[in-house]
Structure formats: structure tokens, C-alpha cells
Design a protein around this motif. Sequence first.
Motif, mmCIF file in Angstrom:
data_model
loop_
_atom_site.group_PDB
_atom_site.id
_atom_site.type_symbol
_atom_site.label_atom_id
_atom_site.label_comp_id
_atom_site.label_asym_id
_atom_site.label_seq_id
_atom_site.Cartn_x
_atom_site.Cartn_y
_atom_site.Cartn_z
ATOM 1 N N PRO A 22 0.813 -1.214 0.000
ATOM 2 C CA PRO A 22 0.000 0.000 0.000
ATOM 3 C C PRO A 22 0.847 1.265 0.000
ATOM 4 O O PRO A 22 1.980 1.279 0.485
ATOM 5 N N THR A 23 0.272 2.327 -0.541
ATOM 6 C CA THR A 23 0.891 3.645 -0.489
ATOM 7 C C THR A 23 0.235 4.426 0.651
ATOM 8 O O THR A 23 -0.983 4.608 0.648
ATOM 9 N N VAL A 24 1.028 4.865 1.603
ATOM 10 C CA VAL A 24 0.520 5.641 2.727
ATOM 11 C C VAL A 24 1.166 7.027 2.667
ATOM 12 O O VAL A 24 2.389 7.145 2.745
ATOM 13 N N LEU A 25 0.335 8.051 2.521
ATOM 14 C CA LEU A 25 0.813 9.422 2.373
ATOM 15 C C LEU A 25 0.354 10.276 3.553
ATOM 16 O O LEU A 25 -0.766 10.120 4.042
ATOM 17 N N GLY A 26 1.218 11.172 3.991
ATOM 18 C CA GLY A 26 0.856 12.081 5.070
ATOM 19 C C GLY A 26 0.882 11.460 6.442
ATOM 20 O O GLY A 26 0.225 11.963 7.363
ATOM 21 N N ARG A 27 1.645 10.411 6.606
ATOM 22 C CA ARG A 27 1.707 9.741 7.902
ATOM 23 C C ARG A 27 2.099 10.713 9.016
ATOM 24 O O ARG A 27 1.674 10.568 10.166
ATOM 25 N N GLU A 28 2.895 11.723 8.662
ATOM 26 C CA GLU A 28 3.348 12.685 9.673
ATOM 27 C C GLU A 28 2.209 13.559 10.199
ATOM 28 O O GLU A 28 2.361 14.240 11.224
ATOM 29 N N GLN A 29 1.056 13.534 9.534
ATOM 30 C CA GLN A 29 -0.088 14.320 9.988
ATOM 31 C C GLN A 29 -0.809 13.677 11.170
ATOM 32 O O GLN A 29 -1.605 14.342 11.851
ATOM 33 N N VAL A 30 -0.554 12.402 11.418
ATOM 34 C CA VAL A 30 -1.251 11.678 12.487
ATOM 35 C C VAL A 30 -0.666 12.083 13.837
ATOM 36 O O VAL A 30 0.512 11.839 14.099
ATOM 37 N N PRO A 31 -1.454 12.708 14.715
ATOM 38 C CA PRO A 31 -0.934 13.070 16.037
ATOM 39 C C PRO A 31 -0.423 11.836 16.774
ATOM 40 O O PRO A 31 -1.072 10.785 16.753
ATOM 41 N N ALA A 32 0.723 11.961 17.419
ATOM 42 C CA ALA A 32 1.344 10.816 18.079
ATOM 43 C C ALA A 32 0.579 10.373 19.317
ATOM 44 O O ALA A 32 0.659 9.214 19.718
ATOM 45 N N LYS A 33 -0.167 11.280 19.917
ATOM 46 C CA LYS A 33 -0.911 10.925 21.127
ATOM 47 C C LYS A 33 -2.111 11.848 21.275
ATOM 48 O O LYS A 33 -2.245 12.836 20.555
ATOM 49 N N GLY A 34 -2.956 11.514 22.230
ATOM 50 C CA GLY A 34 -4.132 12.326 22.495
ATOM 51 C C GLY A 34 -5.326 11.905 21.662
ATOM 52 O O GLY A 34 -5.199 11.149 20.696
ATOM 53 N N PRO A 35 -6.518 12.396 22.008
ATOM 54 C CA PRO A 35 -7.730 12.017 21.275
ATOM 55 C C PRO A 35 -7.729 12.569 19.858
ATOM 56 O O PRO A 35 -7.334 13.706 19.622
ATOM 57 N N VAL A 36 -8.160 11.734 18.912
ATOM 58 C CA VAL A 36 -8.239 12.129 17.506
ATOM 59 C C VAL A 36 -9.458 11.459 16.881
ATOM 60 O O VAL A 36 -9.713 10.276 17.122
ATOM 61 N N ILE A 37 -10.195 12.221 16.069
ATOM 62 C CA ILE A 37 -11.294 11.662 15.291
ATOM 63 C C ILE A 37 -10.797 11.474 13.859
ATOM 64 O O ILE A 37 -10.448 12.446 13.187
ATOM 65 N N LEU A 38 -10.704 10.245 13.424
ATOM 66 C CA LEU A 38 -10.276 9.946 12.063
ATOM 67 C C LEU A 38 -11.530 9.868 11.199
ATOM 68 O O LEU A 38 -12.371 8.986 11.395
ATOM 69 N N ALA A 39 -11.692 10.790 10.253
ATOM 70 C CA ALA A 39 -12.884 10.867 9.401
ATOM 71 C C ALA A 39 -12.493 10.514 7.969
ATOM 72 O O ALA A 39 -11.698 11.219 7.346
ATOM 73 N N SER A 40 -13.074 9.425 7.455
ATOM 74 C CA SER A 40 -12.652 8.897 6.157
ATOM 75 C C SER A 40 -13.812 8.768 5.178
ATOM 76 O O SER A 40 -14.973 8.621 5.580
ATOM 77 N N ASN A 41 -13.468 8.792 3.886
ATOM 78 C CA ASN A 41 -14.430 8.356 2.875
ATOM 79 C C ASN A 41 -14.631 6.849 3.045
ATOM 80 O O ASN A 41 -13.888 6.186 3.785
ATOM 81 N N HIS A 42 -15.638 6.307 2.354
ATOM 82 C CA HIS A 42 -15.982 4.902 2.593
ATOM 83 C C HIS A 42 -16.338 4.247 1.268
ATOM 84 O O HIS A 42 -17.365 4.557 0.668
ATOM 85 N N LEU A 43 -15.468 3.334 0.818
ATOM 86 C CA LEU A 43 -15.634 2.704 -0.489
ATOM 87 C C LEU A 43 -15.938 1.219 -0.431
ATOM 88 O O LEU A 43 -16.482 0.660 -1.380
ATOM 89 N N SER A 44 -15.570 0.551 0.665
ATOM 90 C CA SER A 44 -15.658 -0.908 0.701
ATOM 91 C C SER A 44 -15.766 -1.420 2.132
ATOM 92 O O SER A 44 -15.363 -0.752 3.089
ATOM 93 N N PHE A 45 -16.280 -2.629 2.251
ATOM 94 C CA PHE A 45 -16.301 -3.335 3.530
ATOM 95 C C PHE A 45 -14.909 -3.382 4.149
ATOM 96 O O PHE A 45 -14.750 -3.279 5.367
ATOM 97 N N VAL A 46 -13.883 -3.525 3.306
ATOM 98 C CA VAL A 46 -12.527 -3.712 3.830
ATOM 99 C C VAL A 46 -11.893 -2.424 4.348
ATOM 100 O O VAL A 46 -10.811 -2.467 4.922
ATOM 101 N N ASP A 47 -12.567 -1.282 4.198
ATOM 102 C CA ASP A 47 -12.002 -0.024 4.706
ATOM 103 C C ASP A 47 -11.713 -0.113 6.203
ATOM 104 O O ASP A 47 -10.690 0.393 6.683
ATOM 105 N N SER A 48 -12.617 -0.742 6.943
ATOM 106 C CA SER A 48 -12.452 -0.850 8.395
ATOM 107 C C SER A 48 -11.394 -1.874 8.776
ATOM 108 O O SER A 48 -11.106 -2.050 9.961
ATOM 109 N N VAL A 49 -10.854 -2.561 7.785
ATOM 110 C CA VAL A 49 -9.715 -3.452 7.996
ATOM 111 C C VAL A 49 -8.427 -2.732 7.597
ATOM 112 O O VAL A 49 -7.434 -2.743 8.321
ATOM 113 N N VAL A 50 -8.470 -2.085 6.436
ATOM 114 C CA VAL A 50 -7.288 -1.415 5.889
ATOM 115 C C VAL A 50 -6.805 -0.278 6.794
ATOM 116 O O VAL A 50 -5.608 -0.173 7.093
ATOM 117 N N ILE A 51 -7.726 0.579 7.226
ATOM 118 C CA ILE A 51 -7.313 1.739 8.016
ATOM 119 C C ILE A 51 -6.624 1.336 9.318
ATOM 120 O O ILE A 51 -5.531 1.831 9.621
#
Length: 223
Positions: A22-51
Motif C-alpha cells: 500500500p501507499t501511505v501518504l501524510g503519515r506525519e499528519q497523524v498526532p502521536a498521542k491524544g484524542p483524535v477523530i479519524l474521518a474517512s471516505n468509505h468505499l468498501s467493507f474492507v475499509d475498516s480493515v485497511v485503516i
Amino acid sequence: MTLLDPVVRGVLAPLARLLYRPTVLGREQVPAKGPVILASNHLSFVDSVVIPLLTPRPVVFLAKAEYFTGRGLKGRLTRAFFTAIGSVPVRRGANRSALRALDAAVEVLADGRMFGIYPEGTRSLDGRLHRGRTGVAWLAMTSRAPVLPVALAGTEQILPVGRRWPRIRPVTLRFGPPLDFAHRHGEAASARARREVTDEIMRAIGELSGQERATGYHPAPVE
């Protein structure tokens, strides 16, 4: 944490990266700690596995209740996996269940963890990015947690609707800069404020995904 957690993150994640490259872009944008809401588009059943497999931090997702009630070997494996990654079951179309799920999300964030949500409410069957439901805005304004916009591409080719087993196809996961709505904490009860915040989140997701935008909500699938 369940007994399968080390297997999911320690074995399945490296295996998935090896097979799918897989290609993962912008990994540095993910806060290292603390509460975060990850809001994603949704294309497939496997999205909740891939993320969860590709995100640097564990992600807790809502998952439809049917994933936890299946029978046979496939049902047991599906239930075990979604339990292992900390998914919260919710029955679609049941307002009271959805409210309980959002309350559970607030608890996850209060613990300083990452909570994943699909603002569209269900996966897109036409490839377009549909109007977001305002639960994500309520969650952001209530919890004061930053919103991390995320875009997936290619997952709809891994497990198209009607196919039983996944195929190996290229996948891209792109993280955008976090959005801060803490200053709107007192506006969570306002429908107008929730719509404004939701639309801003959807614009950020759309800029990352490049999907055509739909003007309306995606209809819930017929059970």
C-alpha cells in the motif's frame, strides 16, 4: 485489549503491507498521542480493515452489528477480527443505537484514543463522495478532539460488492492536516453549526480523495 490484538497489529499488518504494497501518504499528519477523530471516505467493507492495519496508532471504529452476529466459520472470524481491533457495534437505522454509539465514541476519545468514523454513513456504491451526516461534527464539537481527514483509494477493487473473497489490488491511504473545532464546543446543539462543521470536514476529505462530489446523502443499503 483482546488476545488477538498482538496478532492483528503484529502479524496481519506486516502481512497486508507485504501482499498489497500500500501507499501511505501524510503519515506525519497523524498526532502521536491524544484524542483524535479519524474521518474517512468509505468505499468498501474492507475499509475498516485497511485503516486500522495501516494507521500508526490503533483506531476504534463503529461497525454494523451484523459483523458481530454472523454464523459459521466466516461469521466467527469476522466477529473475532472486529472485536480484536476494538470496533463498536451499531445497528444501522436505529437512532437510539446510533446515539449510544456516539456516546461510546466520546468515551474512547476521553481515554485519549483515536476514533474512526465514516461521515457518509455507509459505503459509496457509485464512487462519489456523498454528503456527510452531522454526527461527526457533534462528536468533534462535544469532545474538542481534532478531526484527521483521511482518503482511501482502491479498496473498492479489493472486495467489490457481491464478491466473497478479497483480491490483491493497489491501495492508497492519504492523511490530511488535522482540523480543530474546539473553539465551537458550545455550538454542538446547533443544527446549523453541525452542518457547517460537517461540510468543512467533507471538503477536506474530498480534496484528499479527488472524488466527484454528490449533492445528497447516499441511501442506506437495503438489508
